[in-house]
Design a protein around this motif. Structure first.
Motif, mmCIF file in Angstrom:
data_model
loop_
_atom_site.group_PDB
_atom_site.id
_atom_site.type_symbol
_atom_site.label_atom_id
_atom_site.label_comp_id
_atom_site.label_asym_id
_atom_site.label_seq_id
_atom_site.Cartn_x
_atom_site.Cartn_y
_atom_site.Cartn_z
ATOM 1 N N HIS A 84 -20.993 -8.829 -33.609
ATOM 2 C CA HIS A 84 -20.330 -10.121 -33.875
ATOM 3 C C HIS A 84 -21.161 -10.957 -34.532
ATOM 4 O O HIS A 84 -21.746 -10.569 -35.732
ATOM 5 N N ASP A 104 -25.184 -11.286 -28.816
ATOM 6 C CA ASP A 104 -24.205 -10.287 -28.750
ATOM 7 C C ASP A 104 -24.452 -8.917 -28.741
ATOM 8 O O ASP A 104 -24.821 -8.374 -29.611
ATOM 9 N N SER A 106 -23.387 -5.311 -27.325
ATOM 10 C CA SER A 106 -22.210 -4.508 -27.090
ATOM 11 C C SER A 106 -22.667 -3.058 -26.846
ATOM 12 O O SER A 106 -23.525 -2.411 -26.895
ATOM 13 N N ALA A 113 -20.728 -3.364 -20.139
ATOM 14 C CA ALA A 113 -21.530 -4.303 -20.871
ATOM 15 C C ALA A 113 -22.532 -4.735 -19.899
ATOM 16 O O ALA A 113 -22.388 -5.308 -18.714
ATOM 17 N N ARG A 120 -24.390 -12.301 -24.138
ATOM 18 C CA ARG A 120 -22.855 -12.128 -24.172
ATOM 19 C C ARG A 120 -22.655 -10.555 -24.229
ATOM 20 O O ARG A 120 -22.513 -9.884 -25.516
ATOM 21 N N ARG A 122 -20.401 -7.212 -24.498
ATOM 22 C CA ARG A 122 -19.107 -6.770 -25.013
ATOM 23 C C ARG A 122 -19.022 -5.236 -24.857
ATOM 24 O O ARG A 122 -20.047 -4.389 -25.060
ATOM 25 N N CYS A 148 -15.226 -7.353 -36.357
ATOM 26 C CA CYS A 148 -15.397 -8.011 -35.027
ATOM 27 C C CYS A 148 -15.305 -9.355 -34.952
ATOM 28 O O CYS A 148 -15.092 -10.029 -33.989
#
Length: 324
Positions: A84, A104, A106, A113, A120, A122, A148
């Motif tokens: 992202h 971000d 992931s 996650a 954050r 994901r 994304c």
């Protein structure tokens, strides 16, 4: 102020607390004012932020993203990767300055996650992403990164990131050094869209048809889209202009060559050095002397008053068409 005790040489600029403790670093030293706590269980040597009066905000945003990504890498699981907006910044792609500082991180299903302050987490379908390394960090490929962002960016910025990824620089107005290759091709962007059902796929499909390989900046993309959406013809991007004797006059940001209209964005970079300022003045004067009409616009016009962009270009086009 007392000078902090040196940390063991084995420790990188960002490190796990557990690693430091194994090397004999005490808790009080880990709480020192010279160390930041960007993520749970991680310490990072405090650095002076880039001076915003000397550094463009976009560059400062990217530098901070790289710094925080390297800090989070100290605690990443081997199967995690950046995606992202974090991936976009690591690839040097243009983003609006309003993006937050969360990292971000992931991971592919069925793994869970990550959670915690500053991150954050994901969870992504493995069919939808391709992962590579950049500067020793695991990150989604440029095409996967763009895909994304379908639920993150505005329509114009989604096109701008796509433009930056497939950008092919081919102007004869450069310094002679070879241009870097594009980060991905249009076919790779299309493959990322078609990889499977993903959030934001409608926005991606809409944006894909508007992506061009000749846009060199986010502002050029925005101006192009503003003009097209106002019903004006699509301008030529980064047009190399020559006079009747074949002498190179300059590369124009956006142009209507048939009407000899040049649309020029006046950005902060034009004022960074006296040499750049002189170069731009000379280039524009050459164009005017060769009969070009110059329409000059600024960031304020593009982002806060786009109708003025349309008005100025429309007036220039009408006057040139009347004079034919």
């Amino acid at each position: 102020m007392r000078t902090p005790r040196p940390l063991p040489e084995q420790l990188p600029p960002a490190f796990r607390v557990g690693e430091a403790r194994r090397l004999g670093v005490g808790r009080s030293r880990l709480d020192g004012a010279d160390l930041e706590r960007p993520f749970t269980g991680v310490r990072m040597q405090r650095q002076t932020r880039l001076d915003p009066t000397l550094t463009p905000r976009a560059e400062a945003l990217r530098e901070e993203a790289i710094r925080r990504a390297n800090a989070y890498a100290a605690r990443m699981r081997p199967t995690e990767f950046f995606s992202h907006t974090t991936a976009a910044l690591l690839w040097g792609l243009p983003l609006p300055l309003l993006v937050d500082e969360l990292v971000d991180a992931s991971i592919c299903r069925p793994e869970r996650a990550s959670r915690g302050a500053g991150v954050r987490g994901r969870q992504i379908d493995p069919r939808l992403v391709r992962v590579t390394t950049r500067n020793s960090l695991r990150v989604t490929t440029p095409a996967s990164t763009w895909a994304c962002l379908g639920t993150v960016l505005s329509p114009y910025d989604l096109v701008a990131v796509g433009d930056a990824i497939v950008c092919v620089r081919a102007s004869s107005g450069g310094n002679g050094s070879p241009a870097p290759p594009p980060l991905a091709t249009l076919n790779q962007l299309r493959a990322a869209i078609d990889a499977g059902r993903r959030p934001g796929v409608g926005a991606l499909r809409d944006a894909f048809g508007r992506i061009r390989t000749g846009s060199w900046s986010r502002l050029e993309t925005w101006v192009r889209l503003i003009l097209i959406d106002a019903g004006l013809p699509e301008p030529v991007l980064n047009f190399d202009a020559y006079d009747t004797a074949g002498r190179f006059l300059g590369c124009i940001d956006l142009a209507y060559p048939d009407l000899k209209i040049a649309i020029e964005y006046e950005g902060d970079h034009h004022w960074m050095t006296a040499e750049q300022f002189q170069h731009d003045i000379d280039r524009l004067n050459r164009l005017v002397e060769a009969g070009w009409r110059i329409v000059r616009i600024t960031k304020g016009h593009v982002f806060t008053n786009p109708t003025e962009v349309v008005r100025r270009v429309s007036v220039a086009r009408a006057q040139r068409e009347t004079a034919r």
